[in-house]
Design a protein around this motif. Structure first.
Motif, PDB file in Angstrom:
ATOM      1  N   GLU A  75       0.831  -1.191   0.000  1.00 26.61           N
ATOM      2  CA  GLU A  75       0.000   0.000   0.000  1.00 26.61           C
ATOM      3  C   GLU A  75       0.871   1.249   0.000  1.00 26.61           C
ATOM      4  OE1 GLU A  75      -3.784   0.507   0.161  1.00 26.61           O
ATOM      5  OE2 GLU A  75      -3.063  -1.164  -1.037  1.00 26.61           O
ATOM      6  N   ASP A 105      -2.122   6.410   1.373  1.00 20.87           N
ATOM      7  CA  ASP A 105      -3.323   5.685   1.806  1.00 20.87           C
ATOM      8  C   ASP A 105      -3.208   5.260   3.266  1.00 20.87           C
ATOM      9  OD1 ASP A 105      -4.479   5.961  -0.658  1.00 20.87           O
ATOM     10  OD2 ASP A 105      -3.812   4.010  -1.402  1.00 20.87           O
ATOM     11  N   GLN A 110      -3.625   8.281   5.518  1.00 19.32           N
ATOM     12  CA  GLN A 110      -5.027   8.697   5.595  1.00 19.32           C
ATOM     13  C   GLN A 110      -5.794   7.825   6.585  1.00 19.32           C
ATOM     14  OE1 GLN A 110      -7.064   8.619   1.856  1.00 19.32           O
ATOM     15  NE2 GLN A 110      -8.896   9.598   2.638  1.00 19.32           N
ATOM     16  N   HIS A 112      -8.043  -1.063   7.141  1.00 17.01           N
ATOM     17  CA  HIS A 112      -7.826  -0.649   5.753  1.00 17.01           C
ATOM     18  C   HIS A 112      -7.280  -1.811   4.934  1.00 17.01           C
ATOM     19  CE1 HIS A 112      -6.405   1.796   2.346  1.00 17.01           C
ATOM     20  NE2 HIS A 112      -5.291   1.092   2.437  1.00 17.01           N
ATOM     21  N   THR A 116      -8.083  -3.531   0.388  1.00 15.83           N
ATOM     22  CA  THR A 116      -6.910  -3.799  -0.441  1.00 15.83           C
ATOM     23  C   THR A 116      -6.946  -5.160  -1.103  1.00 15.83           C
ATOM     24  OG1 THR A 116      -5.693  -4.632   1.489  1.00 15.83           O
ATOM     25  CG2 THR A 116      -5.478  -2.299   0.968  1.00 15.83           C
TER      26      THR A 116
END
Length: 272
Positions: free
Chosen positions: A70, A74, A77, A113, A118
């Motif tokens: 990643e 991202d 965030q 996340h 993902t």
């Protein structure tokens, strides 16, 4: 050989030169924030101040998760969102330090996340969580043994069933998928070719299927005799003479029926 448990002079000097983090001693500000009413005009600026002071904490945690597929933006965030949740949910009355509360909250948001956003292919949540836990364990076992650990060793370390670990390892293949129009090295030269160029030609059956779907309603409009002639000629592969013998007519008459029927079907199909 045993390692010293106390920090050496170099590490101590580095910490001394670094100074205090901006979120050290943030608890008094958070306590003041908790005492303000939701409509108090002082609440917004004070909350923003707390978030700005604690933002380096989100940055530190986001950097810990880099290198796992990643982008840093991202991850930062997600970590920042976790920081907002930590500031809003922190209760100074519990007597817990903000750092002890914020770190798990932020790391949980980053892990969420990875778990939810993902994966290229839908994978069960339990398998996702196991797959995320395997990465750190593999690093620890690799450093300990000097080689890549086996699935059995990972399962023992995580105290999980071997089947769960195996499923999670296989699920790692679903984490990322390559686009079908990506470029690949071409053995014939330095020019890169797309994956689609190596997958073969278009299946002609697709066009045949389209034609059949287009003609099917038109065939139902034909007379029973014309449909029978077409069926005998193109599905049973009979000759015009054989068809003529069945109907008791001349071969030329069957030829005219086929020509007229096919021309009418073609005209209607193109018009529709």
């Amino acid at each position: 050989m045993t390692l010293p448990t106390h920090p050496g002079p170099v590490a101590a000097a580095r910490r001394a030169n670094r100074g205090h983090d901006s979120y050290d001693g943030i608890e008094p500000l958070l306590a003041e924030l908790a005492e303000l009413a939701a409509h108090d005009p002082r609440r917004g600026p004070l909350r923003e101040l707390c978030l700005r002071r604690c933002l380096p904490l989100a940055d530190h945690i986001a950097r810990r998760f880099t290198g796992r597929g990643e982008t840093y933006d991202d991850l930062h965030q997600s970590a920042s969102l976790g920081l907002v949740l930590a500031v809003d949910r922190y209760d100074p009355a519990r007597g817990t330090s903000f750092l002890a509360f914020a770190v798990p909250t932020i790391m949980g948001e980053v892990r969420r996340h990875f778990r939810d956003r993902t994966w290229a292919v839908r994978v069960p949540r339990r398998v996702k969580e196991t797959q995320l836990a395997i990465g750190p364990v593999v690093e620890q076992l690799s450093q300990r043994t000097g080689r890549m650990p086996t699935a059995v060793e990972i399962a023992v370390e995580l105290e999980l069933d071997l089947i769960e670990v195996t499923q999670a390892l296989l699920a790692g293949n679903a984490y990322r998928t390559n686009p079908i129009d990506s470029a690949v090295d071409d053995e014939s030269g330095p020019v890169s070719a797309q994956v689609t160029e190596a997958l073969g030609a278009t299946d002609p059956s697709y066009e045949l299927c389209d034609d059949a779907l287009a003609v099917a309603p038109l065939l139902r409009r034909l007379s029973e005799r014309d449909r029978r002639v077409l069926y005998l000629r193109f599905f049973e592969n009979r000759t015009q003479a054989q068809i003529a013998a069945e109907f008791g007519v001349s071969q030329m008459h069957i030829s005219r029926i086929l020509s007229r029927t096919l021309a009418a079907l073609r005209a209607r199909a193109l018009r529709d």
